[in-house]
Design an enzyme around this catalytic site. Structure first.
Site, PDB file in Angstrom:
ATOM      1  N   LEU A   1     -60.715  75.322 -56.321  1.00  0.00           N
ATOM      2  CA  LEU A   1     -61.485  76.614 -56.434  1.00  0.00           C
ATOM      3  C   LEU A   1     -60.190  77.535 -55.768  1.00  0.00           C
ATOM      4  O   LEU A   1     -59.492  77.220 -54.771  1.00  0.00           O
ATOM      5  CB  LEU A   1     -62.508  76.669 -55.556  1.00  0.00           C
ATOM      6  N   ASP A   2     -60.286  78.921 -56.248  1.00  0.00           N
ATOM      7  CA  ASP A   2     -59.287  79.654 -55.742  1.00  0.00           C
ATOM      8  C   ASP A   2     -59.503  79.968 -54.205  1.00  0.00           C
ATOM      9  O   ASP A   2     -60.772  79.749 -53.789  1.00  0.00           O
ATOM     10  CB  ASP A   2     -59.445  81.180 -56.278  1.00  0.00           C
ATOM     11  N   ARG A   3     -58.397  80.064 -53.266  1.00  0.00           N
ATOM     12  CA  ARG A   3     -58.922  80.330 -51.904  1.00  0.00           C
ATOM     13  C   ARG A   3     -60.271  81.388 -51.529  1.00  0.00           C
ATOM     14  O   ARG A   3     -60.635  81.321 -50.531  1.00  0.00           O
ATOM     15  CB  ARG A   3     -57.453  80.972 -51.213  1.00  0.00           C
TER      16      ARG A   3
ATOM     17  N   THR B   1     -62.487  82.014 -53.396  1.00  0.00           N
ATOM     18  CA  THR B   1     -63.822  81.875 -53.946  1.00  0.00           C
ATOM     19  C   THR B   1     -64.446  80.742 -53.010  1.00  0.00           C
ATOM     20  O   THR B   1     -63.982  79.850 -52.719  1.00  0.00           O
ATOM     21  CB  THR B   1     -63.609  81.285 -55.386  1.00  0.00           C
TER      22      THR B   1
END
Length: 214
Positions: free
Chosen positions: A56-58, A60
């Site tokens: 996951l993106d940082r 998110t």
């Protein structure tokens, strides 16, 4: 550190564990020394068998599954690659978005503005997101919409770029929202709330849920 696992563990068995990743924490380490604190490094210290499956993106938050066996990693990774997993996200976007729809526009990396990605209709790699408006309300006097997002493909920054493409960026998004939209939330309002896949050993469908914190 063990408290971290206690607080964020959703499920664990011999083949995998499901973790609630907090917003602001990298999934894997970055290139520089100051970006080494990340979810997988924290988990490996507590459980050396931890193996990466997806990210996951940082900024998110939400559900991530990590393998605890090579068999688990191979099986679940293949399901992600073959789109056999089912994922839904919750987000709060700027403005009033009505109804439901599908965004079918390729998303590609923009090398002139790293780490940004852009919607590029003429590219040949598909990116598809289904969206559903859930509720409308206001934050700081600004209209916002809570939406359910279902990524059919898994391109980097796909959900964030697709919402921007619709004209309704996710609030708190420091990459794709306007400064005014960024100020509506202290964090990116994007959360991986549900994930299902087939168990590596039993082949039974398993589903995990993690309610959004916003």
């Amino acid at each position: 550190m063990s408290n971290f696992l206690t607080e964020h563990l959703i499920h664990r068995d011999e083949d995998f564990m499901v973790i609630h990743k907090p917003a602001g924490l990298l999934t894997v380490p970055g290139k520089t020394e100051d970006l080494q604190d990340c979810l997988i490094n924290r988990l490996i210290k507590l459980e050396p068998k931890t193996l990466l499956i997806h990210r996951l993106d940082r900024d998110t938050s939400g559900i991530l599954v990590f393998a605890l066996s090579r068999e688990g990693q191979k099986s679940i990774s293949r399901q992600f690659q073959e789109r056999q997993t089912d994922k839904t996200y919750q987000a709060i976007v700027a403005g009033t978005l009505e109804g439901k729809g599908t965004v079918d526009v390729p998303v590609i990396y923009d090398p002139s503005r790293p780490p940004l990605h852009i919607a590029e209709p003429n590219h040949n790699k598909t990116a598809i997101t289904e969206w559903l408006a859930i509720e409308h309300f206001e934050i700081q006097g600004q209209a916002v919409t809570r939406v359910k997002l279902t990524p059919i493909t898994g391109r980097s920054h796909q959900l964030r770029v697709h919402m921007q493409y619709l004209g309704h960026p996710i609030i708190g998004d420091t990459l794709y929202a306007t400064p005014k939209q960024q100020q509506l939330s202290p964090r990116l309002c994007l959360h991986a709330e549900r994930l299902s896949f087939y168990h590596p050993k039993t082949q039974q469908l398993v589903e995990f849920n993690c309610p959004a914190e916003f």
